[in-house]
Write a protein that holds these residues in place. Structure first.
Motif, short mmCIF file in Angstrom:
data_model
loop_
_atom_site.label_atom_id
_atom_site.label_comp_id
_atom_site.label_asym_id
_atom_site.label_seq_id
_atom_site.Cartn_x
_atom_site.Cartn_y
_atom_site.Cartn_z
N VAL A 16 56.67 31.13 47.62
CA VAL A 16 57.48 31.50 46.45
C VAL A 16 56.61 32.11 45.36
CG1 VAL A 16 59.29 29.79 46.85
CG2 VAL A 16 57.29 29.17 45.48
N LEU A 17 57.21 33.06 44.63
CA LEU A 17 56.59 33.65 43.44
C LEU A 17 55.29 34.39 43.74
CD1 LEU A 17 57.20 30.64 41.00
CD2 LEU A 17 58.71 32.58 41.47
N THR A 18 55.21 34.98 44.94
CA THR A 18 54.01 35.76 45.30
C THR A 18 54.33 37.22 45.55
OG1 THR A 18 54.23 35.25 47.67
CG2 THR A 18 52.87 33.74 46.34
N ALA A 19 55.54 37.67 45.23
CA ALA A 19 55.90 39.08 45.45
C ALA A 19 54.91 39.99 44.73
CB ALA A 19 57.31 39.35 44.96
N GLY A 20 54.40 40.99 45.45
CA GLY A 20 53.45 41.93 44.87
C GLY A 20 52.01 41.47 44.92
N GLU A 21 51.76 40.29 45.48
CA GLU A 21 50.39 39.78 45.58
C GLU A 21 49.97 39.69 47.04
OE1 GLU A 21 50.39 35.95 43.73
OE2 GLU A 21 51.12 36.69 41.83
N PRO A 22 48.93 40.33 47.49
CA PRO A 22 48.09 41.28 46.75
C PRO A 22 48.69 42.69 46.70
CG PRO A 22 47.25 41.04 48.96
CD PRO A 22 48.42 40.09 48.85
N ARG A 23 49.83 42.89 47.43
CA ARG A 23 50.47 44.20 47.41
C ARG A 23 51.95 44.02 47.72
NH1 ARG A 23 51.05 46.16 52.80
NH2 ARG A 23 49.91 44.92 54.35
N TRP A 24 52.71 45.06 47.44
CA TRP A 24 54.15 45.01 47.70
C TRP A 24 54.47 45.40 49.13
CZ3 TRP A 24 57.50 42.92 44.34
CH2 TRP A 24 57.08 42.80 43.00
N ASN A 25 55.52 44.83 49.65
CA ASN A 25 56.05 45.17 50.97
C ASN A 25 56.86 46.46 50.81
OD1 ASN A 25 57.43 45.43 53.38
ND2 ASN A 25 58.22 43.34 53.40
N LYS A 26 56.20 47.60 50.96
CA LYS A 26 56.85 48.88 50.66
C LYS A 26 57.85 49.32 51.72
CE LYS A 26 53.16 50.65 47.70
NZ LYS A 26 52.21 51.76 47.43
N SER A 27 57.64 48.91 52.96
CA SER A 27 58.60 49.31 54.00
C SER A 27 59.84 48.43 53.98
CB SER A 27 57.93 49.20 55.38
OG SER A 27 57.72 47.83 55.73
N GLY A 28 59.73 47.25 53.37
CA GLY A 28 60.86 46.33 53.34
C GLY A 28 61.12 45.65 54.66
#
Length: 415
Positions: A61-73
Motif C-alpha cells: 500500500v501507498l507505494t504507487a510511483g516508487e521507484p517508478r510508475w506502472n506506465k503500461s497499466g
C-alpha cells in the motif's frame, strides 16, 4: 451499550439492541420510533455487521510511483515495479504504511481484513514487519495473513522453503499464483502442493488463480479438484479468476458443476481487474472480471474486495468497499432491484465465509458486538447513495463517529 431506532437488513421493523461485555445480549423489535436514553440513536438508519476486506496487499500500500510508475497499466509491469520496490523495504517503512492504510479502512467501516503478503523475498521483510501488527490492531480489526508467492513457488529460488518459513512466522493462509509459474506443469503441481501444505499446518488456502486474459489458463479446475478431494472445500478461496471471462460457455457449464461440488469461495476485485485486464486486446476489450453474477446465481459464494490502495497495480484505491459493489453491479449486469436488495452481502456475509469467521460474525445475541451504522435505510439506498459509515463499533466500543454530510442551502425549484 444501548442502540435504538436501528434498521436491520431485510427487516421492516425498527430495533433496540443491547450490548454487554462486548457481546450482543438483546436484539428486540420496537413498535415505533422511541426517544429512550441510549448510547447511539441510529435514527432509523441501517445497522449491519462490519464490512470485510477479504483481499488486499497491505505490504504494497501507498507505494504507487516508487521507484517508478506502472506506465503500461499491466499486471506484469506492476509485478516488475514491485520487485524493484521490494528491495527498499524496511520494518519501519512497511509498518508505517500498513497502519496508515488500516486507519483508512477502519474509517470506512472495515473490521476484518485478509492481506496477501509477498513471501518471494529471501528476508521476508514485509511478513516479519506485519505479523506483529495483528495483536496491535486487534482492538480495531481482525487481520488474516496470506503467504503469497508473488513470483511463484516452483519458479522462485527456494520458493517452497520460504512458504513454510512464512507459516512459522505467523501466516494464517497459504497462497499461490499458478498462472505466473514458468510452466503449466509447475502451476498444476503448485496447486496440489499448496493444498497439502495447508492441510499439514491446519491453514486456509487463498490462491491468485488465473489472473490473466488467457482462456487457456485453467488452474481453477485443478484447485477446485484438490479442494474437493482433500475435503478442504470452503476453507479454499480462488481470487480473481479473471480468465473465466474468456472461457467458452460449454466449458463453464462443466466447470460450474465441479465448483459447486467443491464448495470453494471466490473473491473478485472489480475496479482493479477492469483496470489491469484487457491490456493486450484491441476491440472488443475484455471487461476483466470473473463471472460474479453467474457464480452467485449458481449458489457459489462470491465476495468483493479492493485489492490495492495506491500501489503499482492500482493507484486509486481509497478503502471504500461500497465503490467495489457499485462497480460490480454495473460491470456484471447486476442492475435489477433484486440484485440491489442483497448487494451488501458481497462485502459482509460473503466475505465472512471467505475468512471462515461466520460463526462469530453478524448481528445476533451471543456474538461479538461488532457493527456499523450506515447513512441509509437499506441495501438499495446505501448502494445508490454510496452512503457514509456514521458509526463503527467493535466489542461495544466506538471506533468512529461521523456526521452525515448535510446540505445547508439549496435553491428550491418548481414548475
Amino acid at each position: 451499550m444501548k442502540i435504538i431506532n436501528a434498521r436491520l437488513r431485510h427487516k421492516d421493523q425498527l430495533y433496540t439492541i443491547i450490548c454487554e461485555n462486548g457481546y450482543f445480549t438483546e436484539v428486540r423489535i420496537q413498535t415505533d420510533v422511541i426517544s429512550d436514553e441510549c448510547d447511539i440513536d441510529a435514527q432509523q438508519q441501517l445497522l449491519c455487521a462490519p464490512f470485510i476486506e477479504p483481499h488486499i496487499h497491505l505490504d504494497a500500500v501507498l507505494t504507487a510511483g516508487e521507484p517508478r510508475w506502472n506506465k503500461s497499466g499491466t499486471l506484469f509491469e506492476g509485478i516488475e515495479c514491485w520487485a524493484e520496490r521490494k528491495q527498499m523495504l524496511s520494518e519501519s517503512d512497511v509498518q508505517s504504511r500498513v497502519l496508515k492504510a488500516a486507519e483508512l479502512l477502519i474509517s470506512n467501516g472495515v473490521q476484518h481484513i485478509r492481506t496477501h503478503i509477498d513471501v518471494t523475498d529471501p528476508n521476508l521483510t514485509a511478513l516479519k514487519a506485519i505479523a506483529p501488527l495483528k495483536e496491535k490492531l486487534l482492538p480495531y480489526l481482525d487481520l488474516q495473513i496470506v503467504a503469497f508467492p508473488q513470483e511463484g513457488i516452483f519458479s522462485f529460488p527456494k520458493g517452497k522453503q520460504l512458504m513454510e518459513q512464512a507459516l512459522e512466522i505467523g501466516a494464517d493462509v497459504v497462497g499461490g499464483i499458478p498462472h505466473f509459474e514458468f510452466t503449466r506443469e509447475y502451476g498444476v503441481d503448485s496447486m496440489r502442493w499448496v493444498v497439502e501444505l495447508a492441510q499439514k499446518h491446519n491453514k486456509l488456502v487463498d490462491v491468485h488463480c488465473d489472473e490473466i486474459d488467457d482462456g487457456n489458463s485453467r488452474f481453477l479446475e485443478v484447485l477446485a479438484t484438490a479442494a474437493l478431494e482433500s475435503g478442504m472445500t470452503s476453507k479454499v478461496t480462488a481470487s480473481h479468476t479473471v480468465a473465466m471471462h474468456s472461457y467458452n460457455n460449454a466449458y463453464c457449464s462443466k466447470l460450474f458443476r465441479l465448483l459447486k461440488m467443491s464448495g470453494i469461495n471466490f473473491v473478485s476485485c472489480p475496479t482493479e481487474n477492469t483496470h489491469l485486464q484487457g491490456r493486450f486486446d484491441n476491440f472488443p476489450k475484455s471487461r476483466g472480471i470473473t463471472r460474479v453474477k453467474e457464480l452467485r446465481n449458481a449458489g457459489i459464494n462470491v465476495a468483493l474486495a479492493q485489492d490495492s490502495i495506491q500501489d503499482p497495480w492500482y493507484s486509486l484505491g481509497n478503502g471504500k468497499l461500497l465503490r467495489q459493489v457499485d462497480f460490480a453491479l454495473h460491470a456484471c449486469h447486476m442492475m435489477g432491484y433484486d440484485d440491489f436488495k442483497v448487494a451488501l452481502d458481497f462485502i459482509t456475509d460473503n466475505g465472512a465465509k471467505v475468512m471462515n469467521i461466520s460463526d462469530s460474525y453478524g448481528i445476533e445475541v451471543g456474538k461479538p458486538a461488532n457493527f456499523i451504522v450506515l447513512n441509509g435505510k437499506d441495501d438499495v439506498e446505501v448502494i445508490r447513495e454510496q452512503s457514509d459509515v456514521i458509526w463503527s463499533v467493535r466489542k461495544g466500543e466506538v471506533l468512529i463517529e461521523r456526521k452525515p454530510s448535510v446540505i445547508t442551502q439549496c435553491p428550491k425549484l418548481c414548475l
